[in-house]
Design a protein around this motif. Structure first.
Motif, PDB file in Angstrom:
ATOM      1  N   VAL A   2      20.794 -27.650  56.633  1.00  0.00           N
ATOM      2  CA  VAL A   2      21.781 -28.308  55.773  1.00  0.00           C
ATOM      3  C   VAL A   2      21.800 -27.602  54.429  1.00  0.00           C
ATOM      4  O   VAL A   2      20.737 -27.331  53.844  1.00  0.00           O
ATOM      5  CB  VAL A   2      21.444 -29.799  55.560  1.00  0.00           C
ATOM      6  N   THR A   3      22.997 -27.292  53.946  1.00  0.00           N
ATOM      7  CA  THR A   3      23.138 -26.747  52.597  1.00  0.00           C
ATOM      8  C   THR A   3      24.251 -27.497  51.873  1.00  0.00           C
ATOM      9  O   THR A   3      25.197 -27.992  52.496  1.00  0.00           O
ATOM     10  CB  THR A   3      23.467 -25.240  52.602  1.00  0.00           C
ATOM     11  N   VAL A   4      24.124 -27.583  50.554  1.00  0.00           N
ATOM     12  CA  VAL A   4      25.164 -28.150  49.693  1.00  0.00           C
ATOM     13  C   VAL A   4      25.481 -27.098  48.640  1.00  0.00           C
ATOM     14  O   VAL A   4      24.610 -26.718  47.858  1.00  0.00           O
ATOM     15  CB  VAL A   4      24.700 -29.455  49.018  1.00  0.00           C
ATOM     16  N   ASP A   5      26.711 -26.615  48.669  1.00  0.00           N
ATOM     17  CA  ASP A   5      27.134 -25.549  47.754  1.00  0.00           C
ATOM     18  C   ASP A   5      26.176 -24.365  47.803  1.00  0.00           C
ATOM     19  O   ASP A   5      25.834 -23.758  46.777  1.00  0.00           O
ATOM     20  CB  ASP A   5      27.229 -26.084  46.317  1.00  0.00           C
ATOM     21  N   GLY A   6      25.704 -24.052  49.002  1.00  0.00           N
ATOM     22  CA  GLY A   6      24.803 -22.920  49.195  1.00  0.00           C
ATOM     23  C   GLY A   6      23.349 -23.217  48.954  1.00  0.00           C
ATOM     24  O   GLY A   6      22.481 -22.384  49.230  1.00  0.00           O
ATOM     25  N   ARG A   7      23.041 -24.418  48.459  1.00  0.00           N
ATOM     26  CA  ARG A   7      21.640 -24.807  48.192  1.00  0.00           C
ATOM     27  C   ARG A   7      21.050 -25.439  49.436  1.00  0.00           C
ATOM     28  O   ARG A   7      21.603 -26.367  50.002  1.00  0.00           O
ATOM     29  CB  ARG A   7      21.592 -25.801  47.026  1.00  0.00           C
ATOM     30  N   GLU A   8      19.910 -24.928  49.874  1.00  0.00           N
ATOM     31  CA  GLU A   8      19.265 -25.464  51.064  1.00  0.00           C
ATOM     32  C   GLU A   8      18.711 -26.855  50.786  1.00  0.00           C
ATOM     33  O   GLU A   8      18.093 -27.108  49.748  1.00  0.00           O
ATOM     34  CB  GLU A   8      18.136 -24.542  51.521  1.00  0.00           C
ATOM     35  N   VAL A   9      18.941 -27.777  51.715  1.00  0.00           N
ATOM     36  CA  VAL A   9      18.486 -29.164  51.581  1.00  0.00           C
ATOM     37  C   VAL A   9      17.503 -29.462  52.710  1.00  0.00           C
ATOM     38  O   VAL A   9      17.844 -29.312  53.891  1.00  0.00           O
ATOM     39  CB  VAL A   9      19.667 -30.147  51.648  1.00  0.00           C
ATOM     40  N   ALA A  10      16.294 -29.873  52.368  1.00  0.00           N
ATOM     41  CA  ALA A  10      15.266 -30.177  53.364  1.00  0.00           C
ATOM     42  C   ALA A  10      15.303 -31.661  53.710  1.00  0.00           C
ATOM     43  O   ALA A  10      14.897 -32.504  52.908  1.00  0.00           O
ATOM     44  CB  ALA A  10      13.886 -29.787  52.839  1.00  0.00           C
ATOM     45  N   LEU A  11      15.815 -31.981  54.876  1.00  0.00           N
ATOM     46  CA  LEU A  11      15.890 -33.366  55.341  1.00  0.00           C
ATOM     47  C   LEU A  11      14.820 -33.623  56.390  1.00  0.00           C
ATOM     48  O   LEU A  11      14.436 -32.717  57.128  1.00  0.00           O
ATOM     49  CB  LEU A  11      17.264 -33.665  55.959  1.00  0.00           C
ATOM     50  N   THR A  12      14.359 -34.865  56.468  1.00  0.00           N
ATOM     51  CA  THR A  12      13.491 -35.242  57.574  1.00  0.00           C
ATOM     52  C   THR A  12      14.331 -35.286  58.844  1.00  0.00           C
ATOM     53  O   THR A  12      15.573 -35.253  58.807  1.00  0.00           O
ATOM     54  CB  THR A  12      12.864 -36.631  57.357  1.00  0.00           C
ATOM     55  N   ALA A  13      13.662 -35.361  59.992  1.00  0.00           N
ATOM     56  CA  ALA A  13      14.390 -35.406  61.260  1.00  0.00           C
ATOM     57  C   ALA A  13      15.326 -36.607  61.307  1.00  0.00           C
ATOM     58  O   ALA A  13      16.473 -36.506  61.760  1.00  0.00           O
ATOM     59  CB  ALA A  13      13.410 -35.462  62.429  1.00  0.00           C
ATOM     60  N   THR A  14      14.864 -37.759  60.820  1.00  0.00           N
ATOM     61  CA  THR A  14      15.694 -38.958  60.860  1.00  0.00           C
ATOM     62  C   THR A  14      16.879 -38.840  59.914  1.00  0.00           C
ATOM     63  O   THR A  14      18.005 -39.220  60.255  1.00  0.00           O
ATOM     64  CB  THR A  14      14.860 -40.202  60.502  1.00  0.00           C
ATOM     65  N   GLU A  15      16.654 -38.313  58.714  1.00  0.00           N
ATOM     66  CA  GLU A  15      17.759 -38.104  57.777  1.00  0.00           C
ATOM     67  C   GLU A  15      18.800 -37.165  58.378  1.00  0.00           C
ATOM     68  O   GLU A  15      20.008 -37.403  58.275  1.00  0.00           O
ATOM     69  CB  GLU A  15      17.223 -37.538  56.462  1.00  0.00           C
ATOM     70  N   PHE A  16      18.316 -36.106  59.034  1.00  0.00           N
ATOM     71  CA  PHE A  16      19.246 -35.156  59.641  1.00  0.00           C
ATOM     72  C   PHE A  16      20.035 -35.820  60.769  1.00  0.00           C
ATOM     73  O   PHE A  16      21.254 -35.625  60.878  1.00  0.00           O
ATOM     74  CB  PHE A  16      18.496 -33.940  60.183  1.00  0.00           C
ATOM     75  N   HIS A  17      19.376 -36.588  61.600  1.00  0.00           N
ATOM     76  CA  HIS A  17      20.068 -37.244  62.718  1.00  0.00           C
ATOM     77  C   HIS A  17      21.129 -38.221  62.222  1.00  0.00           C
ATOM     78  O   HIS A  17      22.227 -38.316  62.792  1.00  0.00           O
ATOM     79  CB  HIS A  17      19.063 -37.971  63.609  1.00  0.00           C
ATOM     80  N   LEU A  18      20.809 -38.955  61.172  1.00  0.00           N
ATOM     81  CA  LEU A  18      21.795 -39.879  60.621  1.00  0.00           C
ATOM     82  C   LEU A  18      22.993 -39.126  60.061  1.00  0.00           C
ATOM     83  O   LEU A  18      24.148 -39.489  60.317  1.00  0.00           O
ATOM     84  CB  LEU A  18      21.145 -40.749  59.540  1.00  0.00           C
ATOM     85  N   LEU A  19      22.725 -38.056  59.307  1.00  0.00           N
ATOM     86  CA  LEU A  19      23.822 -37.254  58.767  1.00  0.00           C
ATOM     87  C   LEU A  19      24.638 -36.631  59.895  1.00  0.00           C
ATOM     88  O   LEU A  19      25.873 -36.586  59.828  1.00  0.00           O
ATOM     89  CB  LEU A  19      23.261 -36.160  57.858  1.00  0.00           C
ATOM     90  N   ALA A  20      23.963 -36.177  60.950  1.00  0.00           N
ATOM     91  CA  ALA A  20      24.664 -35.575  62.084  1.00  0.00           C
ATOM     92  C   ALA A  20      25.591 -36.580  62.760  1.00  0.00           C
ATOM     93  O   ALA A  20      26.686 -36.224  63.207  1.00  0.00           O
ATOM     94  CB  ALA A  20      23.651 -35.020  63.088  1.00  0.00           C
ATOM     95  N   GLU A  21      25.157 -37.831  62.843  1.00  0.00           N
ATOM     96  CA  GLU A  21      26.028 -38.860  63.431  1.00  0.00           C
ATOM     97  C   GLU A  21      27.277 -39.053  62.579  1.00  0.00           C
ATOM     98  O   GLU A  21      28.394 -39.156  63.100  1.00  0.00           O
ATOM     99  CB  GLU A  21      25.277 -40.182  63.570  1.00  0.00           C
ATOM    100  N   LEU A  22      27.116 -39.105  61.266  1.00  0.00           N
ATOM    101  CA  LEU A  22      28.268 -39.246  60.379  1.00  0.00           C
ATOM    102  C   LEU A  22      29.184 -38.034  60.496  1.00  0.00           C
ATOM    103  O   LEU A  22      30.414 -38.157  60.523  1.00  0.00           O
ATOM    104  CB  LEU A  22      27.804 -39.418  58.931  1.00  0.00           C
TER     105      LEU A  22
END
Length: 222
Positions: A140-160
């Motif tokens: 995950v990146t925001v404006d080119g900045r790498e964002v370190a998410l936990t597995a659960t945070e990533f899964h929730l964002l992926a669902e959205l």
């Protein structure tokens, strides 16, 4: 990949998963986990954390940072301890005494959730409004900045990300991210939404990515 200290648990996990037609590699607690995993290249880690020799949180951090694979924990924790593990990023938690049928169902659910998101997006990568989500590489990146998410945070964002603009209710996100059996209050969802927003640099008052519709649910601003 199975990580367990007790020989009896290793046998049980191996038998349960191989009977369900999964390919299983056993890794001993005393081994160099990172080195063995390189050779195994696992798609998922199942770890018995009943033993004090296995640090479940450290294992989750390793799985997320080094291997980008989901983690299913098996243990005797209850209540708040399980909720804490879910908030920290574990994909599923199976309580002991172990039900083989439940373990197989939860492992299958992890794979189905990941496949569902990839199928819904129709691409490996979602990119819009400065947000880039690589569903296969779990990046995950925001404006080119790498964002370190936990597995659960990533899964929730992926669902959205799977349905931009769609409103997901709290029960819907609980079911999609944590599985059918999780029926607790919305605190778990709110907690992960809050931490995900903070890491994305998203202001809930003026959302750029995740919008709250009070009393209804959440949606990806798209």
């Amino acid at each position: 990949m199975v990580v367990a200290d007790a020989a009896e648990m290793r046998r049980l996990l191996w038998r349960t998963l191989t009977d369900a037609r999964f390919e299983v590699a056993i890794v001993s607690v005393s081994s160099n986990l990172a080195a063995e995993a390189v050779g195994i290249n696992p798609n998922l880690v199942v770890a018995d954390v009943s033993s004090s020799k296995i640090d479940g949180f450290a294992l989750m951090e390793w799985a997320r940072r080094s291997a980008n694979v989901p983690v299913v924990l098996v243990g005797h924790d209850t209540g708040e301890s399980i909720a804490a593990a879910l908030r920290r990023g574990v994909d599923e938690y199976v309580r002991t005494p172990l039900s083989p049928a439940e373990l197989v169902a939860r492992v299958e659910a992890v794979f189905l959730r990941r496949y569902h998101v990839l199928q819904s997006v129709g691409s490996d990568v979602y990119e819009k409004n400065g947000l880039r989500v690589d569903l296969r590489a779990h990046g995950v990146t925001v404006d080119g900045r790498e964002v370190a998410l936990t597995a659960t945070e990533f899964h929730l964002l992926a669902e959205l990300v799977s349905s931009p603009g769609r409103v997901f209710s709290t029960p819907d996100l609980l079911r999609r991210v944590w599985g059918e059996s999780y029926t607790e209050t919305g605190y778990l969802v709110r907690s992960v939404i809050r931490s995900t927003r903070a890491k994305l640099g998203d202001n809930p008052q003026h959302p750029r990515f995740i919008k709250t519709l009070h009393g209804i649910g959440y949606q990806l601003v798209g």
